[in-house]
Structure formats: C-alpha cells, structure tokens
Design an enzyme around this catalytic site. Structure first.
Site, PDB file in Angstrom:
ATOM      1  N   TYR A 162      -5.726  75.441 -17.648  1.00  0.00           N
ATOM      2  CA  TYR A 162      -7.374  75.079 -18.062  1.00  0.00           C
ATOM      3  C   TYR A 162      -7.092  75.803 -17.333  1.00  0.00           C
ATOM      4  O   TYR A 162      -7.055  75.280 -15.946  1.00  0.00           O
ATOM      5  CB  TYR A 162      -7.176  73.848 -17.811  1.00  0.00           C
ATOM      6  N   LYS A 170     -12.707  65.834 -24.675  1.00  0.00           N
ATOM      7  CA  LYS A 170     -12.167  66.534 -25.890  1.00  0.00           C
ATOM      8  C   LYS A 170     -11.394  64.901 -27.286  1.00  0.00           C
ATOM      9  O   LYS A 170     -12.498  64.923 -27.023  1.00  0.00           O
ATOM     10  CB  LYS A 170     -10.697  67.166 -25.349  1.00  0.00           C
ATOM     11  N   ASP A 206      -0.674  67.311 -17.991  1.00  0.00           N
ATOM     12  CA  ASP A 206      -2.541  67.001 -19.178  1.00  0.00           C
ATOM     13  C   ASP A 206      -2.134  67.465 -19.965  1.00  0.00           C
ATOM     14  O   ASP A 206      -1.814  68.431 -21.134  1.00  0.00           O
ATOM     15  CB  ASP A 206      -2.791  68.190 -18.409  1.00  0.00           C
ATOM     16  N   ARG A 223     -18.545  50.290  -8.839  1.00  0.00           N
ATOM     17  CA  ARG A 223     -17.370  52.081  -8.107  1.00  0.00           C
ATOM     18  C   ARG A 223     -16.162  51.327  -8.266  1.00  0.00           C
ATOM     19  O   ARG A 223     -14.691  52.351  -8.805  1.00  0.00           O
ATOM     20  CB  ARG A 223     -18.136  52.382  -7.065  1.00  0.00           C
TER      21      ARG A 223
HETATM   22  C1  LIG Z   1     -11.290  70.775 -20.124  1.00  0.00           C
HETATM   23  C2  LIG Z   1     -10.258  70.175 -19.763  1.00  0.00           C
HETATM   24  C3  LIG Z   1      -9.920  69.896 -18.652  1.00  0.00           C
HETATM   25  C4  LIG Z   1     -11.542  69.060 -17.666  1.00  0.00           C
HETATM   26  O1  LIG Z   1     -12.118  68.257 -17.881  1.00  0.00           O
HETATM   27  P1  LIG Z   1     -13.522  68.461 -18.178  1.00  0.00           P
HETATM   28  O2  LIG Z   1     -13.326  67.176 -19.042  1.00  0.00           O
HETATM   29  O3  LIG Z   1     -13.789  69.265 -18.798  1.00  0.00           O
HETATM   30  O4  LIG Z   1     -13.710  68.009 -16.352  1.00  0.00           O
HETATM   31  C5  LIG Z   1      -8.683  68.952 -18.147  1.00  0.00           C
HETATM   32  N1  LIG Z   1      -7.780  70.167 -19.210  1.00  0.00           N
HETATM   33  C6  LIG Z   1      -7.478  71.017 -20.282  1.00  0.00           C
HETATM   34  C7  LIG Z   1      -6.367  70.889 -20.791  1.00  0.00           C
HETATM   35  C8  LIG Z   1      -9.273  70.660 -20.897  1.00  0.00           C
HETATM   36  O5  LIG Z   1      -9.258  71.422 -22.259  1.00  0.00           O
END
Ligand SMILES: *Cc1c(COP(=O)(O)O)cnc(C)c1O
Length: 398
Positions: free
Chosen positions: A113, A210, A185, A61
């Site tokens: 998001y 992604k 982000d 962890r």
């Molecule tokens: C998908 C996404 C998230 C969240 O990520 P997860 O891996 O699904 O928890 C945050 N920000 C953006 C821009 C995203 O496309």
C-alpha cells in the site's frame, strides 16, 4: 449467551466464523444487560482509592471498554491471543515499526500500500531503520535480501494493487529459520478469507477502514499477534503514542464484523462474475484476479484463502486517455480511493492511491497508466456488469 459458552479469543474454539464474529468480546454488559456493547464515551474512570480502579480502566487512551470488546472480537476472528486497535491502519503500521530500533533492517514486499511505503520511506528510514523492497511472492528472494541486521519481513497477500499472492507457509518457514518476525497486512483478505497467524505469520495488521468496517464510514487499524512479549511492547506503544480509536468508531466496527462473512461471500460472488465478464472483453488487455486460473499464484491462493476476495485489477486497451474516459463514464462504481465497502469503488492507482510511489518504481512494478483497480461491492451483479459494459463501450477509442 452465558459465560461458559462465550467464544474465547485464545483459539481452540470450535464455533464458526459468524458465531464468533457476533459474540466474541461481547457479553451483555452493565446494569441494563444491553445486547449491544455500549459506546463508552468517557475519557476517565472513577477510582475507589488512589491508584485503585475498577477492572483496570483508568484513562481511555490506555483502555476503553468499547475498544476492549473490539480487540477481543478481532483477536478471535484472526485466531490470535492479542489484538490492539488503532485510529487508522497507518497508525497500526507505525506502532509495529516503533517496536524496532535504529539500525534494524526490514524486508518489505515491493508493492505494498502506498501509505505503508510512505511511512517506511519518509518517516522510519530517516530515523535509521533500513528497508529492502523485494518481490516477496517469490519467497526464495528472502535469502538474497537478508542481512545480519534484518529483524522483520513485511508483506501483503494479495498485494495492492497487483494482487500478487505469497505462499505464507513457505515464507514464514524461511523467515523463521532466520529468526525474522513476519508481519502480514491482511487488509485485502479480511479475517474471513485468510488467517495468516495459522499459516505461520507472527503478526497480522489490518486497515479496518476497509472490509472489516465495510461501510466506508470509519477509519481504523488493528494488530493481532500470539506473541505475548511483542503484544506487551505494542500495548506500551499504543498507550504511549496514543493513536487510539474513539469509542464510537469501535462500536461501528463491532457492528460491522457481525456481517463480515455475509459481506465477504457477496463481494467474492460479485468479483468472480466481474472478473469473468472483463476477461471476455477484447478491449481489456489483462484481468488480474487471484480467482482466475490465469493468475500466476492461483494455486497458492486456492490453498491459503477461503475464496479470492473482492478486489480486481485490470489493464485496459489504450493508454491514459482511455482509462480516464472509462473512469469518468462509470455511474454505479464511484471513482474514489479506498476499498472494501458495500458500494463498488473504482480508481486509478498511478494517479490516486499509489501516487506517493516514485514513477520509475511504479513502472517497474507494472502500475501503469492503463491499470484500473476495482473494489467490487455487494450491489446486484447485473447492475454492476451493465455499468462496466457501458463505460467500456463509451471509452473505446478515447
Ligand atoms: C488502506 C490501507 C492501509 C492504511 O490504512 P488506513 O486505515 O487508511 O490508515 C494499509 N494497508 C492496506 C492494504 C490498505 O488498503
């Protein structure tokens, strides 16, 4: 590759993006000198004497060698000193928020998001952290939202799903004047298209699910920063809360970053062609793509992004019934949430990814029933365009 030529995560490297992607954090390890970092599928590590353990690994962890390799790799790609990996992008966002305390105020972009909005609104707001949601593509709006308690600015650029672009240099400058931490982000751009830390941001967050993962087979998240004190605090949170990724997932992400540049170039080639095709159609009301000169922040995007990415949003002529028929008619594009994989996906933000945002807020943002979001994959472009053409034709008048 020898120790002395190993790309360092601490910046200053003159090596190109793909060289860094393929080598950073990935010295051949262990007795057999395996070229690929092994999946260290272990929860614990032998100690030589109580409290004395090899290379700082005591429990997975806290630390795992496959994860360490991925963290060094992502730090190098985002040109940061520290990277921390998490079991999802939302877990990464959660860790950043845990660095704040009750009473603190956060200024957040108004079309982040849906899951990010949900964590802020449903988890951290009840715990006493306050949020103001503003159109952050106008950085001057910051002055009106800032309070004595404001600690952080959180944004996406380009945003999801409306692909608004914020001038990160200007925003970071204004935020810095007020002592605010800027969190970007960077999921939609990936480290290949944009490096917010170099533009003045303090923290970069990714959903590595992604583009970084790119094959729709891993859920993961990451935080990258140059701030030593914040990194130490986040490292504590990562270990204390424990939303860490499994070694196999770290391995898959390391596999993925090696081809990130190639994939992004193809995503961008294909998205530019799809945007141009949609732009020509008279049954399409509006195409939103930062690479189009009609995009309101096209010039800013040109300045701060290497290219314009693989995401396109489009307002179709006709209401929900047209959009529904169109989405039911595509064959190559898969109707699914998520984005950034090699395969093309398509979705309806109002019903799918952004359903957790209240309807009246969605309406004010422009997330209407005729809005469709495309994640353009790396298939052959003629096939993608033929698929969209037939689905547009079939859905006309629906
Ligand atoms: C998908 C996404 C998230 C969240 O990520 P997860 O891996 O699904 O928890 C945050 N920000 C953006 C821009 C995203 O496309």
């Amino acid at each position: 590759m020898g120790q002395e030529t190993k790309p360092k995560s601490s910046g200053g490297s003159t090596l190109g993006f793909s060289t860094v992607a393929i080598h950073a954090g990935q010295d051949p390890l262990g007795p057999v000198r395996s070229v690929m970092t092994p999946i260290f599928q272990t929860s614990t590590y032998a100690q030589t004497s109580p409290g004395e353990y090899f290379s700082g690994y005591d429990y997975s962890r806290s630390k795992n060698p496959t994860r360490t390799a991925l963290e060094e790799n992502l730090a190098a790609l985002e040109k940061g000193k520290h990277a921390l990996c998490f079991s999802s992008g939302c877990a990464a966002a959660d860790a950043v928020m845990h660095s704040l305390k009750s009473g603190d105020h956060v200024i957040c972009g108004d079309d982040v998001y849906g899951g990010t909005f949900r964590i802020f609104d449903k988890i951290f707001k009840p715990l006493g952290i306050e949020f103001s949601f503003i159109d952050i593509s106008e950085p001057r709006q910051l002055a009106h939202a800032v309070r004595a308690e404001t600690k952080m600015v959180w944004l996406e650029s380009p945003t999801n799903p409306l692909l608004k672009v914020t001038d990160l240099v200007e925003l970071s400058r204004l935020a810095k004047e007020r002592g605010l931490t800027v969190v970007v982000d960077n999921t939609f751009s990936s480290p290949y298209l944009q490096n917010p830390l170099e533009l003045g941001a303090d923290v970069v967050v990714h959903s590595s699910t992604k583009y970084i993962g790119g094959h729709s087979d891993v859920v993961g998240g990451a935080i990258i920063t140059n701030d030593d004190a914040l990194a130490e605090r986040l490292r504590f949170i990562q270990n204390a809360v424990g939303a860490v990724p499994a070694p196999l997932d770290c391995f898959l992400l390391l596999r993925s970053t090696k081809t990130l540049a190639l994939r992004m170039e193809r995503h961008c080639d294909n998205a530019e062609a799809v945007a141009a095709f949609l732009n020509e159609r008279s049954d399409v009301e509006r195409v939103v793509y930062p690479g189009l000169s009609s995009h309101p922040q096209h010039e800013i995007a040109k300045r701060q992004m290497r290219r314009f990415g693989g995401m396109i949003s489009v307002y179709l002529e006709g209401g929900l019934s047209r959009a529904r028929k169109f989405l039911e008619s595509v064959r190559l594009f898969t109707l699914a949430e998520s984005l950034g994989g090699v395969e093309s996906l398509i979705e309806h933000p109002a019903i799918m990814t952004h359903a957790s945002i209240p309807a009246e807020i969605r309406a004010s943002l422009g997330i209407s029933d005729s809005l469709v979001r495309l994640s353009v994959g790396i298939e052959d472009i003629d096939d993608l365009i033929a698929d969209l053409r037939q689905a547009l034709d079939v859905s006309q008048g629906a």
